[in-house]
Design a protein around this motif. Structure first.
Motif, mmCIF file in Angstrom:
data_model
loop_
_atom_site.group_PDB
_atom_site.id
_atom_site.type_symbol
_atom_site.label_atom_id
_atom_site.label_comp_id
_atom_site.label_asym_id
_atom_site.label_seq_id
_atom_site.Cartn_x
_atom_site.Cartn_y
_atom_site.Cartn_z
ATOM 1 N N ASN A 1 0.867 -1.180 0.000
ATOM 2 C CA ASN A 1 0.000 0.000 0.000
ATOM 3 C C ASN A 1 0.906 1.234 0.000
ATOM 4 O OD1 ASN A 1 -2.305 1.520 0.142
ATOM 5 N ND2 ASN A 1 -2.812 0.979 2.251
ATOM 6 N N PRO A 2 1.540 1.538 -1.150
ATOM 7 C CA PRO A 2 2.589 2.568 -1.215
ATOM 8 C C PRO A 2 2.177 3.924 -0.654
ATOM 9 C CG PRO A 2 2.443 1.378 -3.293
ATOM 10 C CD PRO A 2 1.262 0.952 -2.477
ATOM 11 N N HIS B 1 6.165 1.393 2.810
ATOM 12 C CA HIS B 1 7.161 1.672 1.771
ATOM 13 C C HIS B 1 6.667 2.843 0.925
ATOM 14 C CE1 HIS B 1 4.466 -0.769 -0.870
ATOM 15 N NE2 HIS B 1 4.279 -1.405 0.266
ATOM 16 N N PRO B 2 7.566 3.664 0.430
ATOM 17 C CA PRO B 2 7.160 4.898 -0.252
ATOM 18 C C PRO B 2 6.611 4.722 -1.660
ATOM 19 C CG PRO B 2 9.549 4.740 -0.175
ATOM 20 C CD PRO B 2 9.016 3.627 0.667
ATOM 21 N N ASP B 3 6.985 3.632 -2.351
ATOM 22 C CA ASP B 3 6.536 3.491 -3.741
ATOM 23 C C ASP B 3 6.271 2.035 -4.085
ATOM 24 O OD1 ASP B 3 9.058 2.252 -4.495
ATOM 25 O OD2 ASP B 3 9.945 4.249 -4.447
ATOM 26 N N SER B 4 5.890 1.798 -5.325
ATOM 27 C CA SER B 4 5.452 0.465 -5.751
ATOM 28 C C SER B 4 6.578 -0.568 -5.819
ATOM 29 C CB SER B 4 4.757 0.558 -7.111
ATOM 30 O OG SER B 4 5.651 1.067 -8.091
ATOM 31 N N SER B 5 7.834 -0.124 -5.727
ATOM 32 C CA SER B 5 8.947 -1.086 -5.747
ATOM 33 C C SER B 5 8.953 -1.953 -4.494
ATOM 34 C CB SER B 5 10.288 -0.349 -5.862
ATOM 35 O OG SER B 5 10.635 0.275 -4.627
ATOM 36 N N GLY B 6 8.378 -1.427 -3.416
ATOM 37 C CA GLY B 6 8.366 -2.149 -2.149
ATOM 38 C C GLY B 6 9.644 -1.992 -1.336
ATOM 39 N N LYS B 7 10.579 -1.217 -1.827
ATOM 40 C CA LYS B 7 11.828 -1.008 -1.094
ATOM 41 C C LYS B 7 11.568 -0.114 0.111
ATOM 42 C CE LYS B 7 16.670 0.383 -1.685
ATOM 43 N NZ LYS B 7 17.688 0.913 -2.634
#
Length: 211
Positions: free
Chosen positions: A72-73, A137-143
């Motif tokens: 859920n970015p 996590h801040p974005d869709s990469s999930g990092k």
């Protein structure tokens, strides 16, 4: 149904082989009484007891830590905690049975949703013997952000000391079911191994002076 069963069995065989060939023996010579990782700052925001997200079932043994991502970015820890809380008003079906012991925000804030002596509905077959940690996590990469990563390392190291766990006992949701969670750390095996190394290194820093 047969195909699903075959896939499930095949996945378990593959993971058993992986775990055997990547066996980590950190706990062999560890005297946990000699280590004292300080407890991180944790905000208690326990869920209301309910059938879907906090069933109140006793967690009798802790044999591992399962790392997740929220998928859920951009959302924060409290928003995800409130999502779990909202499940209490939903139908008593498996799709609504979701929660986690901890959620770590993008800002590094740690919220605890479930007491450590109760199960959370997070890790499927491992709900009954693991502590679960959801990471924002801040974005869709999930990092994970640097602050999330840092808090995760500290929290996991503290849990290792509390429950006498080793590096091999820190796993991903992926390692339980094959689900792509936590996404970035499934796609990038090197990043996952580096995270586990960081957690164990953090734990080892806190050996008490025996003199």
């Amino acid at each position: 149904i047969v195909m699903v069963a075959v896939i499930s069995i095949g996945y378990k065989i593959i993971m058993a082989f992986y775990n055997h060939t990547h066996k980590e023996t950190d706990t062999v010579s560890i005297d946990y009484s000699e280590y004292n990782v300080p407890k991180p700052d944790i905000i208690d925001m326990f869920l209301t007891k309910n059938k879907n997200s906090r069933p109140g079932i006793a967690l009798k043994n802790v044999n591992g830590i399962v790392i997740h991502y929220t998928a859920n970015p951009g959302t924060d820890a409290e928003a995800n905690r409130n999502y779990f809380e909202g499940r209490k008003n939903e139908a008593d079906i498996s799709a609504n049975k979701v929660s986690s012991h901890f959620i770590i925000g993008i800002d590094g804030k740690i919220i605890q949703c479930i007491p450590l002596n109760e199960i959370a509905y997070a890790s499927n077959d491992r709900n009954t013997d693991t502590i679960s940690i959801e990471c924002c996590h801040p974005d869709s990469s999930g990092k994970y952000s640097k602050k999330t990563y840092s808090s995760l390392v500290h929290l996991s190291a503290w849990l290792c000391g509390k429950f006498h766990l080793g590096r091999a006992d820190i796993i991903r949701h992926y390692d339980v079911t094959g689900k792509m969670c936590p996404l970035y750390y499934v796609k990038h095996e090197d990043a996952w191994l580096s995270l586990k190394k960081s957690i164990w290194k953090y734990f080892l820093r806190y050996k008490t002076d025996s003199k």
